[in-house]
Structures are given as structure tokens and as C-alpha cells.
Write a protein that holds these residues in place. Structure first.
Motif, PDB file in Angstrom:
ATOM      1  N   GLY A  72      56.418  48.440  47.597  1.00  0.00           N
ATOM      2  CA  GLY A  72      55.690  47.652  46.607  1.00  0.00           C
ATOM      3  C   GLY A  72      55.125  48.484  45.478  1.00  0.00           C
ATOM      4  N   GLU A  73      55.185  49.799  45.620  1.00  0.00           N
ATOM      5  CA  GLU A  73      54.696  50.672  44.556  1.00  0.00           C
ATOM      6  C   GLU A  73      55.772  51.623  44.054  1.00  0.00           C
ATOM      7  OE1 GLU A  73      50.064  50.556  45.907  1.00  0.00           O
ATOM      8  OE2 GLU A  73      51.641  51.189  47.248  1.00  0.00           O
ATOM      9  N   SER A  74      57.033  51.253  44.265  1.00  0.00           N
ATOM     10  CA  SER A  74      58.155  52.012  43.708  1.00  0.00           C
ATOM     11  C   SER A  74      58.452  51.476  42.315  1.00  0.00           C
ATOM     12  CB  SER A  74      59.392  51.866  44.603  1.00  0.00           C
ATOM     13  OG  SER A  74      60.534  52.398  43.956  1.00  0.00           O
ATOM     14  N   ARG A  75      57.985  52.195  41.297  1.00  0.00           N
ATOM     15  CA  ARG A  75      58.094  51.705  39.920  1.00  0.00           C
ATOM     16  C   ARG A  75      59.542  51.407  39.519  1.00  0.00           C
ATOM     17  NH1 ARG A  75      54.545  51.639  35.911  1.00  0.00           N
ATOM     18  NH2 ARG A  75      53.111  52.912  37.140  1.00  0.00           N
ATOM     19  N   ALA A  76      60.448  52.324  39.854  1.00  0.00           N
ATOM     20  CA  ALA A  76      61.848  52.149  39.447  1.00  0.00           C
ATOM     21  C   ALA A  76      62.444  50.889  40.063  1.00  0.00           C
ATOM     22  CB  ALA A  76      62.666  53.374  39.840  1.00  0.00           C
ATOM     23  N   MET A  77      62.171  50.666  41.345  1.00  0.00           N
ATOM     24  CA  MET A  77      62.719  49.493  42.007  1.00  0.00           C
ATOM     25  C   MET A  77      62.112  48.212  41.453  1.00  0.00           C
ATOM     26  SD  MET A  77      62.702  48.341  46.006  1.00  0.00           S
ATOM     27  CE  MET A  77      61.153  47.467  45.790  1.00  0.00           C
ATOM     28  N   LEU A  78      60.801  48.217  41.223  1.00  0.00           N
ATOM     29  CA  LEU A  78      60.144  47.027  40.699  1.00  0.00           C
ATOM     30  C   LEU A  78      60.646  46.681  39.303  1.00  0.00           C
ATOM     31  CD1 LEU A  78      56.479  47.662  41.902  1.00  0.00           C
ATOM     32  CD2 LEU A  78      58.185  46.149  42.919  1.00  0.00           C
ATOM     33  N   GLU A  79      60.894  47.693  38.484  1.00  0.00           N
ATOM     34  CA  GLU A  79      61.427  47.431  37.141  1.00  0.00           C
ATOM     35  C   GLU A  79      62.823  46.823  37.221  1.00  0.00           C
ATOM     36  OE1 GLU A  79      61.209  51.074  34.987  1.00  0.00           O
ATOM     37  OE2 GLU A  79      59.042  50.895  34.591  1.00  0.00           O
ATOM     38  N   LEU A  80      63.633  47.341  38.134  1.00  0.00           N
ATOM     39  CA  LEU A  80      64.991  46.797  38.290  1.00  0.00           C
ATOM     40  C   LEU A  80      64.924  45.340  38.746  1.00  0.00           C
ATOM     41  CD1 LEU A  80      67.982  48.633  39.913  1.00  0.00           C
ATOM     42  CD2 LEU A  80      67.554  46.234  40.406  1.00  0.00           C
ATOM     43  N   LEU A  81      64.090  45.046  39.734  1.00  0.00           N
ATOM     44  CA  LEU A  81      63.968  43.666  40.199  1.00  0.00           C
ATOM     45  C   LEU A  81      63.369  42.774  39.124  1.00  0.00           C
ATOM     46  CD1 LEU A  81      62.647  44.187  43.859  1.00  0.00           C
ATOM     47  CD2 LEU A  81      65.002  43.785  43.102  1.00  0.00           C
ATOM     48  N   GLY A  82      62.462  43.341  38.321  1.00  0.00           N
ATOM     49  CA  GLY A  82      61.846  42.559  37.260  1.00  0.00           C
ATOM     50  C   GLY A  82      62.832  42.087  36.210  1.00  0.00           C
ATOM     51  N   GLU A  83      63.929  42.822  36.048  1.00  0.00           N
ATOM     52  CA  GLU A  83      64.943  42.426  35.066  1.00  0.00           C
ATOM     53  C   GLU A  83      65.594  41.091  35.417  1.00  0.00           C
ATOM     54  OE1 GLU A  83      67.757  45.560  34.757  1.00  0.00           O
ATOM     55  OE2 GLU A  83      66.348  46.998  33.872  1.00  0.00           O
ATOM     56  N   THR A  84      65.534  40.708  36.676  1.00  0.00           N
ATOM     57  CA  THR A  84      66.153  39.443  37.079  1.00  0.00           C
ATOM     58  C   THR A  84      65.326  38.240  36.654  1.00  0.00           C
ATOM     59  OG1 THR A  84      65.039  39.306  39.230  1.00  0.00           O
ATOM     60  CG2 THR A  84      67.063  40.619  39.126  1.00  0.00           C
ATOM     61  N   GLY A  85      64.019  38.452  36.404  1.00  0.00           N
ATOM     62  CA  GLY A  85      63.144  37.337  36.074  1.00  0.00           C
ATOM     63  C   GLY A  85      62.763  36.494  37.266  1.00  0.00           C
ATOM     64  N   LEU A  86      63.137  36.933  38.479  1.00  0.00           N
ATOM     65  CA  LEU A  86      62.833  36.176  39.681  1.00  0.00           C
ATOM     66  C   LEU A  86      61.472  36.578  40.234  1.00  0.00           C
ATOM     67  CD1 LEU A  86      66.303  36.349  41.445  1.00  0.00           C
ATOM     68  CD2 LEU A  86      65.348  34.446  40.134  1.00  0.00           C
ATOM     69  N   PRO A  87      60.760  35.671  40.884  1.00  0.00           N
ATOM     70  CA  PRO A  87      59.437  35.997  41.424  1.00  0.00           C
ATOM     71  C   PRO A  87      59.529  36.983  42.590  1.00  0.00           C
ATOM     72  CG  PRO A  87      60.085  33.786  42.062  1.00  0.00           C
ATOM     73  CD  PRO A  87      61.112  34.248  41.073  1.00  0.00           C
ATOM     74  N   MET A  88      58.438  37.676  42.810  1.00  0.00           N
ATOM     75  CA  MET A  88      58.423  38.741  43.795  1.00  0.00           C
ATOM     76  C   MET A  88      57.051  38.791  44.461  1.00  0.00           C
ATOM     77  SD  MET A  88      59.255  42.774  43.019  1.00  0.00           S
ATOM     78  CE  MET A  88      58.887  42.380  41.313  1.00  0.00           C
ATOM     79  N   ALA A  89      57.037  39.111  45.763  1.00  0.00           N
ATOM     80  CA  ALA A  89      55.788  39.310  46.498  1.00  0.00           C
ATOM     81  C   ALA A  89      55.811  40.693  47.117  1.00  0.00           C
ATOM     82  CB  ALA A  89      55.622  38.244  47.581  1.00  0.00           C
ATOM     83  N   ALA A  90      54.707  41.420  46.972  1.00  0.00           N
ATOM     84  CA  ALA A  90      54.591  42.778  47.507  1.00  0.00           C
ATOM     85  C   ALA A  90      53.493  42.807  48.553  1.00  0.00           C
ATOM     86  CB  ALA A  90      54.303  43.771  46.386  1.00  0.00           C
ATOM     87  N   VAL A  91      53.844  43.113  49.783  1.00  0.00           N
ATOM     88  CA  VAL A  91      52.879  43.157  50.881  1.00  0.00           C
ATOM     89  C   VAL A  91      52.238  44.541  50.943  1.00  0.00           C
ATOM     90  CG1 VAL A  91      52.585  42.989  53.379  1.00  0.00           C
ATOM     91  CG2 VAL A  91      54.104  41.394  52.185  1.00  0.00           C
TER      92      VAL A  91
END
Length: 353
Positions: free
Chosen positions: A134-153
Motif C-alpha cells: 500500500g506504500e509502493s509508490r511505483a505500483m500505486l502510480e501504475l494502478l492509478g493509471e487505470t482510473g479504477l478504485p483501490m483499497a489499501a489495508v
């Protein structure tokens, strides 16, 4: 002759930036969902054409799928934590008719970029990520490009994500106060993964409690939440010039390692050494003695993350920016690994003289 660089394909973020809206709004237009005004919808559609943006199948919404899929991305060194997490998320998914697609990274690291892109292209409606991802910036940015919602535990204040956690600082403070109230003044602390905000929060809670009492001495060792790191940290703390009378490990796996080292050194737990942990995983009651620990409701965290994610996917309105973290209750579970501090033999001898 040098080959020219291949032009980068437009992303949903590019479309959103061109129009001045959120990626979620673009996703709603692409999926023909309600909640977007006619003028905004037209502007988004024009930007999609102008940029040549081609949405992948990951842009499908919950409403358009007979069996919605959620991607669960995990890479956690604690098997006990992951066991509880997966039980919680599977039970919630079963109750809501959601199918889970699991993707595992190795060694606490995110899966490869190609694997993440394949998951995003598989038609999932959103993502759940477990600590420490949930705190991997590179992974979160990649997932953010999809525009899909995300939950980080277990994550703290991640932009554009639902964060579900406990009060790590408050929990560590309470456990440290418990040790101090038992009379311990020589405290050891094992820090968790340095890349996780929860580790820093737990260390901050430990120090906050220590600062309230004048005569407490502390020794800190670095771990990474794995059993192996707990072994080396325990050796370091027990070899210190002033051995702690109590060691607080930032998770149960590392606390179990401390107890293992103590047994090997023929140190009685808790009479010669108090050991406490964090999480209250099943391992906590399989140890001898059973572990005093912070109860983190891992199953409930996983369940709540999926519940909130499904609600966001199905919502008509886009979520507000800067949504607050969802913080669940913790508790201190007192078992047999903690005891009142034993008298200092030197002090007893001096008093007898």
C-alpha cells in the motif's frame, strides 16, 4: 541510424488532465455510468478522441459484470497475517458475490509491472493491496493509471485510495505503557519494515510512552516483520551492554523469534524476559508461553476494505478527494509472556548488605 522512441500511449490520467476532471469521472464516462453531466461527458468524449485513448477491459464497472472481479495484490512475509487477511477478504467476497483474482509478489516486493498490467487488463473492477504494498509508490502510480478504485489495508493516507487500518501509534503507546506499568524500565523495541508507515507509527507510539517516564532506558533494533529478522534483532538486543527486561516486537512473527532466542539462551519467559508482540495472529497462542500482543483485527480490516471498495465501485457519484482513513478498533490482549519485572539481583544484593 538510431531508432526513434516509440510514442507513449495516452492514459486515463492524460484524458482527465486535459478535461480537468478526475480519472474516476473519465472511467464513468467510458462505462456509460450515471453521475456525469452532459457537458462534462461531451468534453471527456472529445478528449478521448483527441488523444487517441483506448480503454482496456479493466474499465468495466461493477454494474456491467454478472460476476464482478476484484484484484487482490499481496506480498507479505508474515504467513499468519496473510492467512487471517485472506480469510476475511474471501468471506466478504462470498457474501457479496464478488470473485477475487489473486496476484502475489515476492519478498515484500510488488509483482512485476507486466503482471500488474495483465491483472488490470483482465476486467477487474478495482484493487485491494495488502501491506507493505500500500506504500509502493511505483505500483500505486501504475494502478492509478487505470482510473479504477483501490483499497489499501494497513496504509496511511494514500492518495486516491481507500485506507483501512488501526491506530498503530496509539496501540504501540498503550502496549508500552502496559510494560512500564509492570515495572519495566529497560525496554527493547524491534522496528518493522522501514518502508511502511505503520512501522514508523508504532515506533513513535513506543517513544511517546517512554518520554512520560524519566528512568526508562531503551534499545532499538531493526527488523522487517519476518521471523528471520526477529532472530537477528533479538540477538542484538540480548547482547546489548544493558539487556532489556522486556522486548516489544512490532509484529507477532518477530516476537515469536525473540521467544525462540530466549529459550535457546535458557532465559525464562516471562520471569527473566517479558516479550510482547503486535497483530494477535493465530501464532500468538501457539507459542509457549502464549503471547501478550496488540489485537489488530486483520480479518475485519480485509472485510471492511472490500466492503468499502465495492460500495465505491457501485456508487453513482465519484468519491471526494482526500477521503479520510477508516480506522478500526484495536485492543491489548494479555497472556502469559508478560510479567511484573523481576528484581535486579545487584540491587537485591546491595540491599541485603
Amino acid at each position: 541510424m538510431a531508432r526513434s522512441a516509440r510514442p507513449r500511449s495516452a492514459t486515463i490520467k492524460d484524458v482527465a488532465a486535459m478535461v480537468g476532471v478526475s480519472p474516476m469521472t473519465v472511467s464513468r464516462v467510458i462505462n456509460d455510468q450515471y453521475g456525469v453531466g452532459a457537458e462534462t461527458r461531451a468534453a471527456v468524449e472529445e478528449a478521448v478522441r483527441a488523444l487517441g485513448y483506448t480503454p482496456n477491459v479493466a474499465a468495466r464497472s461493477l454494474a456491467t459484470s454478472a460476476e464482478p472481479k476484484i484484484g487482490v495484490i499481496y506480498s507479505n512475509p508474515s504467513a499468519a497475517f496473510m492467512s487471517d487477511f485472506l480469510i476475511g477478504v474471501f468471506e466478504e467476497a462470498s457474501a457479496r458475490g464478488v470473485r477475487l483474482v489473486l496476484l502475489k509478489g515476492e519478498g515484500g516486493k510488488p509483482p512485476a509491472e507486466a503482471q500488474l498490467r495483465d491483472l488490470a487488463a483482465s476486467g477487474v473492477a478495482g484493487f485491494i493491496v495488502t501491506p507493505p504494498l500500500g506504500e509502493s509508490r511505483a505500483m500505486l502510480e501504475l494502478l492509478g493509471e487505470t482510473g479504477l478504485p483501490m483499497a489499501a489495508v494497513g496504509a496511511h493516507a494514500v492518495e486516491n485510495a481507500i485506507c483501512v487500518r488501526i491506530d498503530d501509534r496509539g496501540a504501540a503507546y498503550e502496549m508500552t505503557r502496559h510494560l512500564i506499568d509492570l515495572g519495566h524500565r529497560r525496554l527493547g523495541f524491534i522496528v518493522g519494515n522501514p518502508d511502511q508507515a505503520a512501522s514508523a507509527e508504532r515506533l513513535a507510539g513506543f517513544y511517546a510512552a517512554v518520554r512520560e517516564v524519566n528512568d526508562v532506558r531503551t534499545t532499538v533494533a531493526q527488523g522487517d516483520f519476518s521471523f528471520a529478522s526477529g532472530l537477528s534483532a533479538a540477538e542484538q538486543l540480548l547482547d546489548a551492554s544493558e539487556m532489556p527486561s522486556a522486548i516489544f516486537a512490532s509484529n507477532d512473527d518477530m516476537a515469536a523469534a525473540v521467544i525462540s532466542v530466549a529459550h535457546r539462551r535458557q532465559l525464562d519467559v516471562p520471569n527473566a524476559l517479558t516479550v510482547v508482540g503486535f497483530d494477535d495472529t493465530p501464532a500468538a497462542v501457539m507459542l509457549w508461553p502464549p503471547l501478550t500482543t496488540v489485537h489488530q483485527p486483520v480479518r475485519a480490516l480485509a472485510s471492511e476494505a472490500l466492503r468499502l471498495l465495492v460500495a465505491e465501485i457501485a456508487a453513482v457519484e465519484a468519491p471526494p478527494a482526500g477521503r479520510p482513513d477508516r480506522v478500526l478498533e484495536h485492543s491489548i490482549v494479555k497472556r502469559q509472556s508478560a510479567a511484573v519485572v523481576a528484581p535486579d539481583p545487584a540491587a537485591v544484593s546491595a540491599a541485603a548488605e
